[in-house]
Every structure is written in C-alpha cells, then in structure tokens.
Design a protein around this motif. Structure first.
Motif, PDB file in Angstrom:
ATOM      1  N   TRP A  45       0.845  -1.187   0.000  1.00  0.00           N
ATOM      2  CA  TRP A  45       0.000   0.000   0.000  1.00  0.00           C
ATOM      3  C   TRP A  45       0.881   1.237   0.000  1.00  0.00           C
ATOM      4  O   TRP A  45       1.977   1.220   0.569  1.00  0.00           O
ATOM      5  CB  TRP A  45      -0.877   0.032   1.260  1.00  0.00           C
ATOM      6  CG  TRP A  45      -1.861  -1.077   1.329  1.00  0.00           C
ATOM      7  CD1 TRP A  45      -3.157  -1.049   0.907  1.00  0.00           C
ATOM      8  CD2 TRP A  45      -1.661  -2.390   1.862  1.00  0.00           C
ATOM      9  NE1 TRP A  45      -3.763  -2.262   1.146  1.00  0.00           N
ATOM     10  CE2 TRP A  45      -2.870  -3.101   1.730  1.00  0.00           C
ATOM     11  CE3 TRP A  45      -0.566  -3.034   2.436  1.00  0.00           C
ATOM     12  CZ2 TRP A  45      -3.015  -4.415   2.156  1.00  0.00           C
ATOM     13  CZ3 TRP A  45      -0.708  -4.344   2.849  1.00  0.00           C
ATOM     14  CH2 TRP A  45      -1.921  -5.021   2.707  1.00  0.00           C
ATOM     15  N   ARG A  88       0.667  -2.639   7.782  1.00  0.00           N
ATOM     16  CA  ARG A  88      -0.786  -2.440   7.837  1.00  0.00           C
ATOM     17  C   ARG A  88      -1.357  -2.988   9.150  1.00  0.00           C
ATOM     18  O   ARG A  88      -2.149  -2.335   9.820  1.00  0.00           O
ATOM     19  CB  ARG A  88      -1.441  -3.118   6.629  1.00  0.00           C
ATOM     20  CG  ARG A  88      -2.907  -2.884   6.514  1.00  0.00           C
ATOM     21  CD  ARG A  88      -3.420  -3.486   5.190  1.00  0.00           C
ATOM     22  NE  ARG A  88      -4.856  -3.480   5.193  1.00  0.00           N
ATOM     23  CZ  ARG A  88      -5.610  -4.427   5.727  1.00  0.00           C
ATOM     24  NH1 ARG A  88      -5.057  -5.487   6.295  1.00  0.00           N
ATOM     25  NH2 ARG A  88      -6.923  -4.345   5.692  1.00  0.00           N
ATOM     26  N   TYR A 123       4.267   0.254   1.944  1.00  0.00           N
ATOM     27  CA  TYR A 123       3.850  -0.412   3.179  1.00  0.00           C
ATOM     28  C   TYR A 123       3.425  -1.840   2.861  1.00  0.00           C
ATOM     29  O   TYR A 123       2.651  -2.084   1.942  1.00  0.00           O
ATOM     30  CB  TYR A 123       2.701   0.358   3.833  1.00  0.00           C
ATOM     31  CG  TYR A 123       3.146   1.722   4.311  1.00  0.00           C
ATOM     32  CD1 TYR A 123       3.602   1.902   5.609  1.00  0.00           C
ATOM     33  CD2 TYR A 123       3.147   2.813   3.456  1.00  0.00           C
ATOM     34  CE1 TYR A 123       4.035   3.144   6.051  1.00  0.00           C
ATOM     35  CE2 TYR A 123       3.575   4.061   3.890  1.00  0.00           C
ATOM     36  CZ  TYR A 123       4.021   4.216   5.184  1.00  0.00           C
ATOM     37  OH  TYR A 123       4.446   5.440   5.605  1.00  0.00           O
ATOM     38  N   GLN A 171      -7.633   4.166   4.118  1.00  0.00           N
ATOM     39  CA  GLN A 171      -8.203   2.945   4.693  1.00  0.00           C
ATOM     40  C   GLN A 171      -8.463   3.084   6.194  1.00  0.00           C
ATOM     41  O   GLN A 171      -9.474   2.603   6.698  1.00  0.00           O
ATOM     42  CB  GLN A 171      -7.263   1.770   4.428  1.00  0.00           C
ATOM     43  CG  GLN A 171      -7.810   0.443   4.852  1.00  0.00           C
ATOM     44  CD  GLN A 171      -6.908  -0.696   4.430  1.00  0.00           C
ATOM     45  OE1 GLN A 171      -5.754  -0.513   4.087  1.00  0.00           O
ATOM     46  NE2 GLN A 171      -7.443  -1.893   4.443  1.00  0.00           N
ATOM     47  N   TYR A 172      -7.559   3.741   6.911  1.00  0.00           N
ATOM     48  CA  TYR A 172      -7.693   3.872   8.367  1.00  0.00           C
ATOM     49  C   TYR A 172      -8.229   5.228   8.800  1.00  0.00           C
ATOM     50  O   TYR A 172      -8.319   5.500   9.988  1.00  0.00           O
ATOM     51  CB  TYR A 172      -6.351   3.587   9.046  1.00  0.00           C
ATOM     52  CG  TYR A 172      -6.028   2.115   9.084  1.00  0.00           C
ATOM     53  CD1 TYR A 172      -6.570   1.299  10.057  1.00  0.00           C
ATOM     54  CD2 TYR A 172      -5.200   1.536   8.132  1.00  0.00           C
ATOM     55  CE1 TYR A 172      -6.294  -0.050  10.099  1.00  0.00           C
ATOM     56  CE2 TYR A 172      -4.903   0.179   8.161  1.00  0.00           C
ATOM     57  CZ  TYR A 172      -5.456  -0.604   9.148  1.00  0.00           C
ATOM     58  OH  TYR A 172      -5.180  -1.940   9.175  1.00  0.00           O
ATOM     59  N   LEU A 193      -3.109   3.751   2.846  1.00  0.00           N
ATOM     60  CA  LEU A 193      -3.276   3.408   4.265  1.00  0.00           C
ATOM     61  C   LEU A 193      -4.022   4.504   5.010  1.00  0.00           C
ATOM     62  O   LEU A 193      -4.881   4.226   5.840  1.00  0.00           O
ATOM     63  CB  LEU A 193      -1.922   3.167   4.935  1.00  0.00           C
ATOM     64  CG  LEU A 193      -1.286   1.803   4.746  1.00  0.00           C
ATOM     65  CD1 LEU A 193      -0.029   1.678   5.602  1.00  0.00           C
ATOM     66  CD2 LEU A 193      -2.237   0.672   5.052  1.00  0.00           C
TER      67      LEU A 193
END
Length: 135
Positions: A8, A49, A44, A16-17, A13
């Motif tokens: 990623w 992750r 990453y 996503q988070y 990331l």
C-alpha cells in the motif's frame, strides 16, 4: 507460482484507516512503522498495515505510545517469551480495570442525565398545563 505480497502507499493506508499522512509519518518517526523505501516513495507491507491497526486500536483504548510500542513489538517477537507475555497480561489487566471503571462512570452519568431529563420533561408538562389553564 509465488504471488507477491500486497503493498500500500501512504495515501492508501491513510484512506483505509481514516488518518492523515502526518499521523502515519509520525508513527514512522517513532519507529512504530518501517515501510520499505523505493527512492522517495514509502511502500507499506502487510506487517505495516497490521501494526497501524494495532497502534490505532491501542490509542482508542487509551494506551500511551510507549505502551503501544512495547505491545506492537511483541507482534514481531517469537511467541512464548515469558517476560513479554507477563508484561502483556499485566497491561491487559490494568487496561481492563480502567475500561470497566469508565463503563461504570458512563453508565452512572447516563442514568443521571435520564433522571434530569425526566424531571425537565415533567416540569415542562406542568408549566404548559398551567399556562393553558390560565389562558
């Protein structure tokens, strides 16, 4: 045939988070994340992750970054090292007691709010009733 592991970008990331790029860089500066560098690009891997997820969960649960670092580093360690397991169990016990106390405090506060709300509703109903009777 060996399939390459998924990777990623920092932006992926972050999306996503639901965190900022700055947050991820901060965790990287603290040594909690160690992405691969391809020139100036951070790459990453699944390990990063998972670690980011653990870091964010630890923050939500109220752990300090030092506590999170210790616990997250255990993710990479060989399982079964007695000192690590004892430390982690102690942290779990402490955190559980803290969260149980917070839950009790929240429950008591919610009950107090419900009591005040009920009194306000009753007072408002009585006030409106008196106003209607006097008009």
């Amino acid at each position: 045939m060996h399939k390459p592991a998924q990777t990623w970008s920092i932006a992926e990331l972050a999306t996503q988070y639901d965190v900022t790029l700055r947050t991820i860089r901060f965790y990287e500066d603290r040594g909690l994340l160690t992405p691969e560098r391809r020139g100036t690009v951070r790459v990453y891997h699944p390990r990063d992750r998972v670690r980011l997820g653990l870091i964010l969960r630890g923050k939500r649960l109220g752990f300090s970054l030092d506590e999170i670092a210790t616990i997250v580093d255990m993710y990479d360690a060989e399982p079964g090292e007695e000192g690590q397991l004892v430390y982690l169990l102690d942290q779990i016990t402490t955190r559980r007691a803290d969260l149980e106390q917070r839950r009790q405090d929240i429950d008591e506060t919610l009950q107090e709010l419900a009591d005040v709300e009920a009194r306000c509703q009753a007072d408002l109903k009585a006030l409106r009733s008196r106003q209607r009777a006097s008009s």
